[in-house]
Design an enzyme around this catalytic site. Structure first.
Site, mmCIF file in Angstrom:
data_model
loop_
_atom_site.group_PDB
_atom_site.id
_atom_site.type_symbol
_atom_site.label_atom_id
_atom_site.label_comp_id
_atom_site.label_asym_id
_atom_site.label_seq_id
_atom_site.Cartn_x
_atom_site.Cartn_y
_atom_site.Cartn_z
ATOM 1 N N HIS A 357 22.594 30.364 15.495
ATOM 2 C CA HIS A 357 23.956 30.849 15.251
ATOM 3 C C HIS A 357 24.048 31.956 14.221
ATOM 4 C CE1 HIS A 357 26.188 27.734 17.507
ATOM 5 N NE2 HIS A 357 25.150 26.983 17.200
ATOM 6 N N LYS A 545 39.180 33.974 8.776
ATOM 7 C CA LYS A 545 37.792 33.540 9.001
ATOM 8 C C LYS A 545 37.225 33.233 7.631
ATOM 9 C CE LYS A 545 37.113 37.663 10.982
ATOM 10 N NZ LYS A 545 36.499 37.293 12.247
ATOM 11 N N ARG A 546 36.009 32.680 7.570
ATOM 12 C CA ARG A 546 35.396 32.493 6.265
ATOM 13 C C ARG A 546 35.292 33.831 5.538
ATOM 14 N NH1 ARG A 546 33.312 27.268 4.810
ATOM 15 N NH2 ARG A 546 32.524 28.357 2.988
ATOM 16 N N LYS A 551 31.570 40.049 6.860
ATOM 17 C CA LYS A 551 32.770 40.059 7.697
ATOM 18 C C LYS A 551 33.757 41.146 7.247
ATOM 19 C CE LYS A 551 32.342 35.081 8.659
ATOM 20 N NZ LYS A 551 32.245 34.926 10.121
ATOM 21 N N THR A 653 34.321 33.630 17.298
ATOM 22 C CA THR A 653 35.103 32.903 18.295
ATOM 23 C C THR A 653 36.597 33.078 18.017
ATOM 24 O OG1 THR A 653 34.670 30.938 16.942
ATOM 25 C CG2 THR A 653 33.434 31.144 18.997
ATOM 26 N N LYS A 657 40.124 33.770 20.482
ATOM 27 C CA LYS A 657 41.419 33.085 20.397
ATOM 28 C C LYS A 657 42.553 34.101 20.352
ATOM 29 C CE LYS A 657 38.889 29.535 17.997
ATOM 30 N NZ LYS A 657 38.325 29.140 16.696
HETATM 31 C C1 26V Z 1 24.615 27.140 7.103
HETATM 32 C C2 26V Z 1 24.755 26.273 6.082
HETATM 33 C C3 26V Z 1 23.733 26.265 5.070
HETATM 34 C C4 26V Z 1 23.749 25.052 4.193
HETATM 35 C C5 26V Z 1 25.121 24.668 3.775
HETATM 36 C C6 26V Z 1 26.037 24.451 4.932
HETATM 37 C C7 26V Z 1 25.860 25.433 6.016
HETATM 38 C C8 26V Z 1 26.779 25.516 6.996
HETATM 39 C C9 26V Z 1 26.637 26.403 8.013
HETATM 40 C C10 26V Z 1 25.544 27.216 8.080
HETATM 41 C C11 26V Z 1 25.333 28.156 9.197
HETATM 42 C C12 26V Z 1 26.536 28.713 9.681
HETATM 43 C C13 26V Z 1 26.250 29.515 10.892
HETATM 44 C C14 26V Z 1 27.503 29.838 11.601
HETATM 45 O O1 26V Z 1 28.545 29.231 11.409
HETATM 46 N N1 26V Z 1 27.412 30.798 12.457
HETATM 47 C C15 26V Z 1 28.545 31.201 13.235
HETATM 48 O O2 26V Z 1 28.450 30.523 14.474
HETATM 49 C C16 26V Z 1 29.536 30.823 15.323
HETATM 50 C C17 26V Z 1 29.399 29.949 16.549
HETATM 51 O O3 26V Z 1 28.256 30.304 17.257
HETATM 52 C C18 26V Z 1 29.534 32.296 15.639
HETATM 53 O O4 26V Z 1 30.657 32.577 16.430
HETATM 54 C C19 26V Z 1 29.601 33.120 14.352
HETATM 55 O O5 26V Z 1 29.469 34.479 14.647
HETATM 56 C C20 26V Z 1 28.490 32.697 13.427
HETATM 57 O O6 26V Z 1 28.623 33.322 12.170
#
Ligand code: 26V
Length: 817
Positions: A357, A545-546, A551, A653, A657
């Site tokens: 992701h 978004k975050r 971003k 995503t 929406k």
């Molecule tokens: C990493 C970590 C690291 C440790 C702490 C908690 C945590 C939580 C999430 C992540 C990875 C996040 C990756 C993510 O959210 N990617 C997003 O995934 C979406 C669904 O595929 C995509 O639409 C976004 O572009 C992408 O940034």
């Protein structure tokens, strides 16, 4: 099965209020009414839920297990009501009981068991799996605290704990009978098994109990109810007072503490790993519990024929977070079920699949071997064995090329690389949008693509049209259904039928009337909740978004500053009034992101205090962005901001929406924006900025010089000067100097303007002028908006899930009577 009637709902609610709270409708709180209604609906759902599982047993179906650390489900009730087609019955029942349905729905706490895109995608996928009839479990953790609640104090983000279980958990069903023990630490020893052979086991390990709570996942107008299974940690009860000695007492206290911590809190640092021990424990906890249960059930159905496991179970790894599944499955097959290594490996490889992701290097999970082997000693032995065999294969493929082997190894430089484990131990590796998969294949994971080309595939993300149109936008849903019928809810490609109407004046009028109504509703909500007035006749320009530098919320707010400065210099400037809405959570430890939030709030204040721009510009930062807030914002958007540095946003995503709800995207050629452009055509989307290849080339060249842009571009100079000349904060000129330095000089050792905000600024400004011009032409805008809705069919998560089922899982649909 008898459908729930209006009368059933009325008596259910009254009865629940009486037995659970000793209350009547007249005296109950909205909270209690919500709970009573939720329990009434759950009771009804339970029948379908049981029938679904009876069918799974009888037909001995193949099941997909979607393994994820995050499920960002949003509120359950409204979605259940929609999917069960109970909307009219509930509305009438509550009306007759004189209950305000909105009050009851708003009383449901929005559970935030995810960070952002990855967690919300998991939730959309579950909705599609049930709707399409695929047997599935979502498997994760029942965090007691979800993503923090964001407050804004003096323009700064402040985090407060989110105690979502405080008011009860009406949808969860505790399944104590399926609890599993999970072991940490200890010493690996080998003991003689009943087969006369030696097998590894753990001595002196810490043990906690994993107890599952099941949540129903109701499909849209189908009888299938799948399960979201979230594991909660509890201490194993060791308080046997008779045989109590000191050692046991200490261990018991430690285990109690561990259990309390394990499922306590979701890690909120999206896209940034911190290598925390507790996080690794959480990962192993839910993976081990899930796999123990799956293998137990498999054995009950098929005896010891584990060679067939992949024909009955597929494990989809949502990023590397659940990738311990590969090692844990090996452990169970080898140590507990006594299979030979090679057989176990074949089973593991054919039943696991991995989704990537993100390519951000700071999000790549790597665990120090010291930590990993101390916490999970047997799992570490297994990972080492997998690594040794993999490196041996590499040597056979490439000859002696130590550099290459070190680059690709699973264990190297004192770390375990979870992505490498996930790739080697899976039969499928997928990216989440076409460009993202290409970057994985050709750049990020090129080494692995070379040896495993058949594993790599793309699955462009999608969103569920149930929550993201049918439920959140009743006005537009109604208009669409009146125009082309209701089939679009299950088959989003049906929206194509709206295309011929994009130029139809009468339909344009209706479409834009709905949008205007939605803008009024949002304005009212904003007024009531935050006390701010926003003008529904202005352009609603939204970026939610975050908060992350890639971003580029900064690019957006820089452009706002530019508009402000431009209007100040030329107060008669002819522009359509605009309302810029922002919402975003920043990771608590992400200083730069938090400073950007402060900047947005400072700009908002500066604009609010200046009569010269009044009625033409408005900026608002809405605190505590979450699924239920997105459901209010998305239907009211005119302009959707999707402006990441090209090559950085894997898919996005939110972009889908907004498109589905008739907003026009201003965006870069990044993630799924590229596929949106293909679907909607270049006349109906506003594209700007460097494409990914140019970004890459510019970065690689080392010639990027933001000072040159500063010197040559009057607008950039004005914007950056505003950051440091006291316009924004008269008392503290240095508040935003860090951002100024980060843009021009590089801050704290980083390169200047790492995300090319200034490089893309002129192009963005010009694109925003195109937006303004297009909006001024009412017919043109209506046509663009309609074309967006009409072209969004591809972005249904139903399409995505069908592709996963056909191309990765080999999964068939089932029909539940
Ligand atoms: C990493 C970590 C690291 C440790 C702490 C908690 C945590 C939580 C999430 C992540 C990875 C996040 C990756 C993510 O959210 N990617 C997003 O995934 C979406 C669904 O595929 C995509 O639409 C976004 O572009 C992408 O940034």
């Amino acid at each position: 099965m008898q459908k729930l009637s209006k009368e059933d709902i009325k008596s259910g609610v009254v009865e629940m209020l009486r037995t659970a709270y000793r209350k009547t409708v007249a005296t109950a709180t909205p909270q209690q009414i919500y709970n009573a209604l939720a329990l009434t609906i759950k009771e009804y759902v339970s029948e379908h839920w049981i029938a679904t599982h009876e069918h799974f047993d009888k037909a001995d179906v193949k099941i997909v297990y979607y393994l994820s650390m995050e499920f960002l489900m949003g509120r359950f009730m409204g979605n259940a009501i929609l999917n069960l087609s109970l909307q009219d019955a509930v509305k009438e029942a509550l009306a007759e009981l004189e209950i305000d349905i909105n009050l009851a729905e708003e009383a449901e706490h929005d559970p935030g068991l995810g960070n952002g895109g990855l967690g919300r995608l998991a939730a959309c996928f579950l909705d599609s799996l049930s709707t399409l009839g695929y047997p599935a479990y979502g498997c994760g953790i029942r965090y007691h605290f979800g993503i923090f609640e964001q407050h804004i104090e003096d323009g700064y983000q402040v985090e407060k704990p989110d105690n979502w279980l405080h008011y009860g958990d009406p949808w969860g069903v505790r399944r104590e009978e399926y609890a599993k023990e999970i072991q940490f630490g200890g010493r690996v020893v080998s003991i003689k098994g009943d087969d006369g052979e030696y097998h590894f086991t753990l001595e002196n390990a810490q043990t906690v109990l994993a107890v599952p709570y099941d949540y129903p996942v109701v499909g849209y107008e189908t009888n299938m109810v799948n399960t979201l299974r979230l594991w909660d940690a509890e201490p194993v009860n060791r308080f046997d007072l008779q045989s109590f000695n000191e050692g046991q007492y200490e261990r018991s206290v430690a285990e109690q503490n561990l259990a309390r911590q394990l499922s306590s809190v979701l890690y909120p640092a999206d896209e940034h790993v911190s290598g925390k021990e507790l996080r690794l424990r959480q990962q192993y906890f839910f993976i081990s519990a899930t796999l123990q249960r799956v293998l137990q059930q498999f054995e009950q159905r098929h005896g010891k024929k584990f060679e067939k496991l992949a024909d009955y179970a597929q494990f989809q790894l949502n990023d590397t977070h659940p990738s311990l599944a590969i090692a844990e499955l090996m452990r169970l097959l080898v140590d507990v079920y006594y299979l030979p290594w090679d057989t176990a490996w074949e089973i593991t490889r054919t039943s696991c699949a991995y989704t990537n992701h993100t390519i951000l290097s700071e999000a790549l999970e790597k665990w120090p071997i010291e930590l990993f082997s101390r916490l999970l000693p047997r799992i570490y032995m297994i990972v080492e064995e997998i690594n040794t065999r993999f490196c041996k294969n590499l040597k056979e493929w490439y000859g002696n090329d130590p550099e290459r082997i070190r680059a690709m190894a699973i264990c190297a430089d004192g770390q375990v690389r979870m992505a490498h484990l996930a790739i080697v131990g899976s039969h499928s590796v997928n990216g989440v949008a076409a460009i993202h998969t290409e970057i994985l294949k050709n750049i990020e994971l090129a080494n692995f693509y070379e040896i495993y080309p058949e594993k790599f595939n793309n699955k462009t993300n999608g969103i569920t049209p149930r929550r993201w149109l049918a439920k959140c936008n009743p006005g537009l849903s109604g208009l669409i259904t009146d125009t082309i019928g209701r089939d679009w809810v299950r088959d989003l490609d049906e929206l194509q039928k709206l295309k011929p109407l994009a130029t139809d004046a009468a339909f344009q009028q209706k479409f834009m009337d709905v949008k205007h109504d939605n803008k009024i509703m949002l304005s009212n909500y904003i007024k009531q909740t935050y006390g701010h007035s926003v003008d529904p006749d202005s352009i609603f320009d939204i970026q939610v978004k975050r908060l992350h530098e890639y971003k580029r919320q900064l690019l957006n707010i820089f452009h706002v500053i530019d508009m402000y400065v431009t209007i100040k210099m030329n107060p008669r400037l002819d522009i359509k009034p605009r309302t810029f809405l922002f919402a975003a959570k920043a990771a608590a430890s992400y200083h730069r992101a938090k400073l950007i939030i402060k900047l947005i709030n400072s700009v908002a204040q500066m604009i609010d205090n200046d009569p010269v721009v009044a009625g033409r510009l408005k900026v608002l930062f809405l605190p505590n962005y979450r699924v239920s807030m997105a459901e209010k914002l998305v239907p009211a958007a005119d302009v959707s901001e999707q402006i990441s540095t090209a090559g950085k946003e894997a898919s996005g995503t939110g972009n889908m929406k907004f498109m589905l709800n008739g907003a026009v995207t201003i965006g870069t050629l990044d993630g799924a924006n590229i596929e949106m452009l293909e679907e909607v055509g270049q006349d109906n989307i506003v594209i700007f900025g460097m494409p990914a290849a140019e970004v890459q080339a510019l970065r690689a060249s080392g010639t990027y010089a933001p000072w040159d842009l500063y010197n040559m571009d009057f607008n950039i100079r004005n914007v950056l000067t505003t950051l440091i000349n006291g316009t924004l904060d008269h008392n503290n000129h240095d508040l935003f100097r860090e951002l100024y330095d980060a843009m021009l000089n590089g801050y704290g050792g980083a390169r200047p303007d790492e995300y090319f905000v200034l490089q893309d600024f002129a192009s963005y400004k010009e694109a925003q002028e195109r937006v303004d011009a297009a909006y001024k032409d009412k017919q043109r805008w209506a046509q663009m908006a309609i074309m967006n809705t009409a072209s969004a069919g591809k972005f249904s998560s139903d399409r995505t899930i069908k592709q996963y089922a056909d191309e990765i899982w080999g999964l068939k649909t089932e029909h539940i009577q």
